[in-house]
Design a protein around this motif. Structure first.
Motif, PDB file in Angstrom:
ATOM      1  N   GLN A 439      17.282 -35.040  33.643  1.00 27.81           N
ATOM      2  CA  GLN A 439      15.837 -34.866  33.749  1.00 27.81           C
ATOM      3  C   GLN A 439      15.469 -33.379  33.829  1.00 27.81           C
ATOM      4  O   GLN A 439      14.516 -32.932  33.196  1.00 27.81           O
ATOM      5  N   TYR A 440      16.242 -32.589  34.577  1.00 22.99           N
ATOM      6  CA  TYR A 440      15.965 -31.157  34.685  1.00 22.99           C
ATOM      7  C   TYR A 440      16.193 -30.458  33.339  1.00 22.99           C
ATOM      8  O   TYR A 440      15.400 -29.607  32.918  1.00 22.99           O
ATOM      9  N   VAL A 441      17.262 -30.814  32.666  1.00 20.42           N
ATOM     10  CA  VAL A 441      17.584 -30.170  31.398  1.00 20.42           C
ATOM     11  C   VAL A 441      16.504 -30.474  30.365  1.00 20.42           C
ATOM     12  O   VAL A 441      16.059 -29.584  29.625  1.00 20.42           O
ATOM     13  N   ARG A 442      16.051 -31.714  30.310  1.00 23.09           N
ATOM     14  CA  ARG A 442      15.016 -32.066  29.326  1.00 23.09           C
ATOM     15  C   ARG A 442      13.681 -31.397  29.655  1.00 23.09           C
ATOM     16  O   ARG A 442      12.940 -31.013  28.748  1.00 23.09           O
ATOM     17  N   GLY A 443      13.376 -31.256  30.908  1.00 23.14           N
ATOM     18  CA  GLY A 443      12.127 -30.611  31.265  1.00 23.14           C
ATOM     19  C   GLY A 443      12.139 -29.111  31.073  1.00 23.14           C
ATOM     20  O   GLY A 443      11.076 -28.493  30.914  1.00 23.14           O
ATOM     21  N   THR A 444      13.321 -28.494  31.086  1.00 22.67           N
ATOM     22  CA  THR A 444      13.427 -27.033  30.995  1.00 22.67           C
ATOM     23  C   THR A 444      13.659 -26.553  29.563  1.00 22.67           C
ATOM     24  O   THR A 444      13.071 -25.551  29.138  1.00 22.67           O
ATOM     25  N   TYR A 445      14.513 -27.245  28.819  1.00 22.13           N
ATOM     26  CA  TYR A 445      14.956 -26.740  27.523  1.00 22.13           C
ATOM     27  C   TYR A 445      14.440 -27.554  26.335  1.00 22.13           C
ATOM     28  O   TYR A 445      14.689 -27.177  25.189  1.00 22.13           O
ATOM     29  N   ARG A 446      13.717 -28.648  26.586  1.00 24.87           N
ATOM     30  CA  ARG A 446      13.237 -29.473  25.484  1.00 24.87           C
ATOM     31  C   ARG A 446      11.879 -28.979  25.005  1.00 24.87           C
ATOM     32  O   ARG A 446      10.987 -28.711  25.813  1.00 24.87           O
ATOM     33  N   VAL A 447      11.713 -28.835  23.682  1.00 21.56           N
ATOM     34  CA  VAL A 447      10.443 -28.392  23.103  1.00 21.56           C
ATOM     35  C   VAL A 447      10.069 -29.345  21.976  1.00 21.56           C
ATOM     36  O   VAL A 447      10.925 -30.014  21.372  1.00 21.56           O
ATOM     37  N   ARG A 448       8.774 -29.403  21.710  1.00 17.09           N
ATOM     38  CA  ARG A 448       8.244 -30.265  20.657  1.00 17.09           C
ATOM     39  C   ARG A 448       8.014 -29.464  19.376  1.00 17.09           C
ATOM     40  O   ARG A 448       7.604 -28.314  19.419  1.00 17.09           O
ATOM     41  N   LEU A 449       8.271 -30.142  18.257  1.00 26.36           N
ATOM     42  CA  LEU A 449       8.067 -29.563  16.939  1.00 26.36           C
ATOM     43  C   LEU A 449       6.967 -30.336  16.217  1.00 26.36           C
ATOM     44  O   LEU A 449       6.595 -31.433  16.642  1.00 26.36           O
ATOM     45  N   PRO A 450       6.439 -29.794  15.119  1.00 24.50           N
ATOM     46  CA  PRO A 450       5.436 -30.537  14.348  1.00 24.50           C
ATOM     47  C   PRO A 450       6.000 -31.861  13.829  1.00 24.50           C
ATOM     48  O   PRO A 450       7.207 -32.052  13.692  1.00 24.50           O
ATOM     49  N   ARG A 451       5.096 -32.779  13.540  1.00 26.95           N
ATOM     50  CA  ARG A 451       5.400 -34.103  12.990  1.00 26.95           C
ATOM     51  C   ARG A 451       6.260 -34.953  13.914  1.00 26.95           C
ATOM     52  O   ARG A 451       7.029 -35.806  13.467  1.00 26.95           O
ATOM     53  N   GLY A 452       6.148 -34.727  15.237  1.00 24.08           N
ATOM     54  CA  GLY A 452       6.792 -35.591  16.205  1.00 24.08           C
ATOM     55  C   GLY A 452       8.251 -35.303  16.474  1.00 24.08           C
ATOM     56  O   GLY A 452       8.899 -36.071  17.200  1.00 24.08           O
ATOM     57  N   PHE A 453       8.822 -34.238  15.955  1.00 26.21           N
ATOM     58  CA  PHE A 453      10.226 -33.902  16.193  1.00 26.21           C
ATOM     59  C   PHE A 453      10.355 -33.094  17.485  1.00 26.21           C
ATOM     60  O   PHE A 453       9.425 -32.374  17.890  1.00 26.21           O
ATOM     61  N   THR A 454      11.518 -33.208  18.141  1.00 23.52           N
ATOM     62  CA  THR A 454      11.839 -32.432  19.335  1.00 23.52           C
ATOM     63  C   THR A 454      13.213 -31.797  19.165  1.00 23.52           C
ATOM     64  O   THR A 454      14.052 -32.291  18.400  1.00 23.52           O
ATOM     65  N   THR A 455      13.431 -30.710  19.891  1.00 18.90           N
ATOM     66  CA  THR A 455      14.715 -30.027  19.817  1.00 18.90           C
ATOM     67  C   THR A 455      14.930 -29.259  21.101  1.00 18.90           C
ATOM     68  O   THR A 455      14.109 -29.286  22.025  1.00 18.90           O
ATOM     69  N   TRP A 456      16.070 -28.523  21.165  1.00 17.60           N
ATOM     70  CA  TRP A 456      16.427 -27.722  22.330  1.00 17.60           C
ATOM     71  C   TRP A 456      16.158 -26.251  22.037  1.00 17.60           C
ATOM     72  O   TRP A 456      16.322 -25.793  20.903  1.00 17.60           O
ATOM     73  N   GLN A 457      15.762 -25.521  23.079  1.00 20.66           N
ATOM     74  CA  GLN A 457      15.468 -24.095  22.947  1.00 20.66           C
ATOM     75  C   GLN A 457      16.044 -23.344  24.137  1.00 20.66           C
ATOM     76  O   GLN A 457      15.804 -23.717  25.286  1.00 20.66           O
ATOM     77  N   VAL A 458      16.789 -22.278  23.848  1.00 26.04           N
ATOM     78  CA  VAL A 458      17.393 -21.434  24.875  1.00 26.04           C
ATOM     79  C   VAL A 458      17.092 -19.985  24.526  1.00 26.04           C
ATOM     80  O   VAL A 458      17.450 -19.512  23.435  1.00 26.04           O
ATOM     81  N   ASP A 459      16.413 -19.274  25.427  1.00 19.49           N
ATOM     82  CA  ASP A 459      16.079 -17.860  25.247  1.00 19.49           C
ATOM     83  C   ASP A 459      15.358 -17.610  23.921  1.00 19.49           C
ATOM     84  O   ASP A 459      15.628 -16.630  23.209  1.00 19.49           O
ATOM     85  N   GLY A 460      14.427 -18.516  23.583  1.00 15.30           N
ATOM     86  CA  GLY A 460      13.635 -18.354  22.382  1.00 15.30           C
ATOM     87  C   GLY A 460      14.294 -18.810  21.099  1.00 15.30           C
ATOM     88  O   GLY A 460      13.674 -18.754  20.031  1.00 15.30           O
ATOM     89  N   GLU A 461      15.544 -19.258  21.152  1.00 17.12           N
ATOM     90  CA  GLU A 461      16.260 -19.715  19.959  1.00 17.12           C
ATOM     91  C   GLU A 461      16.265 -21.239  19.942  1.00 17.12           C
ATOM     92  O   GLU A 461      16.719 -21.877  20.888  1.00 17.12           O
ATOM     93  N   GLN A 462      15.761 -21.837  18.861  1.00 15.98           N
ATOM     94  CA  GLN A 462      15.647 -23.281  18.749  1.00 15.98           C
ATOM     95  C   GLN A 462      16.764 -23.851  17.891  1.00 15.98           C
ATOM     96  O   GLN A 462      17.166 -23.251  16.885  1.00 15.98           O
ATOM     97  N   LEU A 463      17.262 -25.013  18.308  1.00 20.33           N
ATOM     98  CA  LEU A 463      18.285 -25.724  17.548  1.00 20.33           C
ATOM     99  C   LEU A 463      17.641 -26.353  16.317  1.00 20.33           C
ATOM    100  O   LEU A 463      16.594 -27.001  16.407  1.00 20.33           O
ATOM    101  N   LEU A 464      18.256 -26.154  15.170  1.00 18.05           N
ATOM    102  CA  LEU A 464      17.693 -26.612  13.907  1.00 18.05           C
ATOM    103  C   LEU A 464      17.729 -28.141  13.823  1.00 18.05           C
ATOM    104  O   LEU A 464      18.710 -28.780  14.225  1.00 18.05           O
ATOM    105  N   VAL A 465      16.657 -28.717  13.281  1.00 11.31           N
ATOM    106  CA  VAL A 465      16.557 -30.161  13.035  1.00 11.31           C
ATOM    107  C   VAL A 465      16.498 -30.355  11.522  1.00 11.31           C
ATOM    108  O   VAL A 465      15.493 -30.042  10.882  1.00 11.31           O
ATOM    109  N   LEU A 466      17.575 -30.859  10.938  1.00 10.97           N
ATOM    110  CA  LEU A 466      17.659 -30.975   9.487  1.00 10.97           C
ATOM    111  C   LEU A 466      16.626 -31.942   8.927  1.00 10.97           C
ATOM    112  O   LEU A 466      16.013 -31.687   7.892  1.00 10.97           O
ATOM    113  N   SER A 467      16.420 -33.064   9.603  1.00  5.94           N
ATOM    114  CA  SER A 467      15.515 -34.078   9.066  1.00  5.94           C
ATOM    115  C   SER A 467      14.056 -33.650   9.132  1.00  5.94           C
ATOM    116  O   SER A 467      13.196 -34.313   8.551  1.00  5.94           O
TER     117      SER A 467
END
Length: 550
Positions: A439-467
């Motif tokens: 729960q802590y990890v999702r609340g701290t490092y989880r970010v939302r992307l356009p069109r309903g996608f979500t990913t992880w972000q650390v120090d401003g760097e976002q994990l790529l979502v291929l789909s």
């Protein structure tokens, strides 16, 4: 030009610039000069050491080595790029390294160290022997590649796609698809296909054949002697008739793919000559050591295999398969990890070529992602585990797969599978590194992307979502791009910066990489033809360094 120890002194960046060129732009400018010189004066190039030791080239090679994935991997001497940067004065250390390399190469005293060998497991079983060089040798390998590429790249044929600027796996696959299509009457021109793989290609390249081909394009004795030392330090010797021959290129060196293309360039010409002799009876494609041959008949496919096998045997190489399988395109053939096939379009009832990612390739990609997201252990401590850099490394791998396979028919389904794996694995990685709950990890490092996608972000760097990337049709102009140095050369006098404003790329260059003319007027950045109404640097300030001039 003054001489030192019988060798000419290399003049570094003799031209005067109105503004400091960006590192990549400076390298492209140097490569454009080499390309123009080869076209004007012909081959072989008599003097190449000047371009090799040019500070534009050495600094660009350092940037490449420093930004590579293995930059912090120690070589045989135990030193890394980070050790050089963390020295007392990194700028002076880099300057001393450039000066020492230049003197050793000019005096013929440069001696490369043997690499540190590492056995890396292959996906299909067995191991691959990789060599890890010292930082000094990595720099020289990269510098040699930068100056040899504008000389060798123009001679390669259109059938070669591997490790070439402006070409890619996608271009190779789409070229094969174009030739595998039906004619105007709806019949397959090349119904037979054959995939060939050269056995231990890098480890079996003969140095005598390689330098014989290279001598047609490079005649600089200093560069050839240096290249021979570098290759022999990483090769293994073979005794034949009371003589010692050196065989093999280092897997893991940036220079090896370029030399491999040069060694197999004669094979490309043999196969293209056969294509002309048989009146386009075959179509030939090569990506490094992977070959694909399309043929009008099974007899032509067998003839093409025998011709290629005979030539490889003459240079000490051979194919893995002694009797390769000749497949029908309607059943499909695997090449570059894809399955190329021809099927009937249900809407038009016409034959339509295409390719898809097989399940075995998807399993290898999933395994690769699992290996890249292993939590810290005794082998890798949490203090040295940089999550942001790890995201950059994973994104580089995902982007490479996207560039290579984005036009496969089942790419979107594969992208969803890879996204599910990497998102779940990275969540477990964050929990292991931070020691926090889900729960802590999702609340701290989880970010939302356009069109309903979500990913992880650390120090401003976002994990790529291929789909999340929208699909688009291939653009031939983007698949076949000429290198920047092959385009029309730009004027050496670049646009001038505004008065009192430092160029934005000045901070990315150390002092030794800046232009260093022998003599400069007080306002050398101004146009000598028209000095009126021209903005210049502040009075009493050096435009290259920003320091006050006494």
């Amino acid at each position: 030009m003054p001489a030192m120890n019988g060798q000419p002194v290399i003049e570094v960046l003799p031209r005067v610039y109105r503004s400091i060129p960006a590192p990549q732009r400076a390298l492209e400018e140097l490569q454009a000069e080499l390309y123009a010189e080869v076209r004007a004066k012909g081959r072989p190039v008599g003097q190449l050491v000047t371009a090799l030791l040019d500070r534009r080239n050495l600094y660009a090679a350092w940037r490449f080595v420093r930004n590579a994935d293995g930059a912090d991997t120690p070589g045989p001497d135990g030193l890394t790029c980070k050790d050089l940067e963390q020295s007392a004065d990194s700028g002076d250390a880099l300057h001393r390294l450039f000066e020492q390399i230049s003197r050793d190469i000019l005096d013929g005293r440069y001696c490369p160290q043997p690499p540190r060998w590492v056995e890396v497991p292959k996906p299909n079983g067995g191991t691959r022997r990789l060599g890890i060089l010292t930082v000094r040798d990595r720099l020289v390998h990269a510098a040699l590649k930068n100056v040899l590429e504008p000389i060798l790249e123009p001679i390669f044929t259109s059938a070669s796609f591997g490790f070439r600027p402006g070409r890619s796996t996608t271009a190779a696959l789409l070229a094969a698809i174009r030739w595998a299509g039906p004619d105007d009457h709806g019949r397959l021109v090349y119904p037979y296909a054959m995939h060939l793989d050269i056995e231990d290609c890098f480890d079996t390249i003969d140095h005598q054949h390689l330098f014989s081909a290279l001598s047609e394009h490079v005649a600089d004795a200093i560069v050839l002697k240096l290249l021979r030392k570098l290759l022999e330090a990483c090769a293994h010797s073979v005794r034949r008739w009371f003589r010692t021959y050196y065989v093999g290129l280092l897997q893991g060196s940036v220079l090896s793919p370029l030399l491999c293309n040069l060694a197999l360039h004669s094979l490309d010409k043999v196969m293209l000559n056969m294509r002309s002799a048989t009146q386009k009876g075959i179509a030939y494609f090569r990506y490094a050591d992977d070959l694909l041959i399309l043929a009008r008949s099974e007899e032509l496919a067998v003839k093409a295999f025998r011709s290629a096998s005979a030539f490889l045997q003459s240079i000490g190489q051979r194919f893995k398969a002694r009797k390769p399988e000749i497949a029908l395109l309607t059943r499909g053939v695997e090449w570059l990890g894809m399955r190329i096939y021809v099927t009937v379009n249900p809407w038009t009832s016409k034959l339509q070529p295409g390719y898809y990612i097989p399940d075995a390739c998807v399993a290898e990609m999933v395994q690769r992602l699992q290996e890249m997201t292993v939590p810290p252990s005794a082998k890798l401590s949490e203090q040295t585990f940089d999550l942001r850099q790890w995201i950059i490394s994973i994104n580089r791998q995902l982007q490479g797969w996207h560039n290579a396979y984005q036009y496969a028919e089942n790419f979107y389904q594969v992208a969803r599978t890879l996204d599910d794996v990497v998102q779940q694995r990275f969540e477990e990685l964050l929990m292991a590194v931070t020691g926090k709950g889900r729960q802590y990890v999702r609340g701290t490092y989880r970010v939302r992307l356009p069109r309903g996608f979500t990913t992880w972000q650390v120090d401003g760097e976002q994990l790529l979502v291929l789909s999340s990337k929208p699909p688009h049709f291939p653009n031939p102009k983007l698949l076949y791009q000429r290198p920047a140095w092959m385009r029309a050369p730009q004027n050496a006098i670049l646009p001038q910066a505004n008065a009192g404003q430092t160029p934005f790329w000045l901070n990315n260059l150390p002092q030794q990489a800046l232009p260093q003319p022998q003599a400069q007027p007080p306002n050398a950045f101004a146009n000598p033809q028209d000095t009126t109404n021209q903005p210049g640097p502040p009075t009493g300030t050096n435009p290259a360094t920003g320091q006050h001039n006494p």
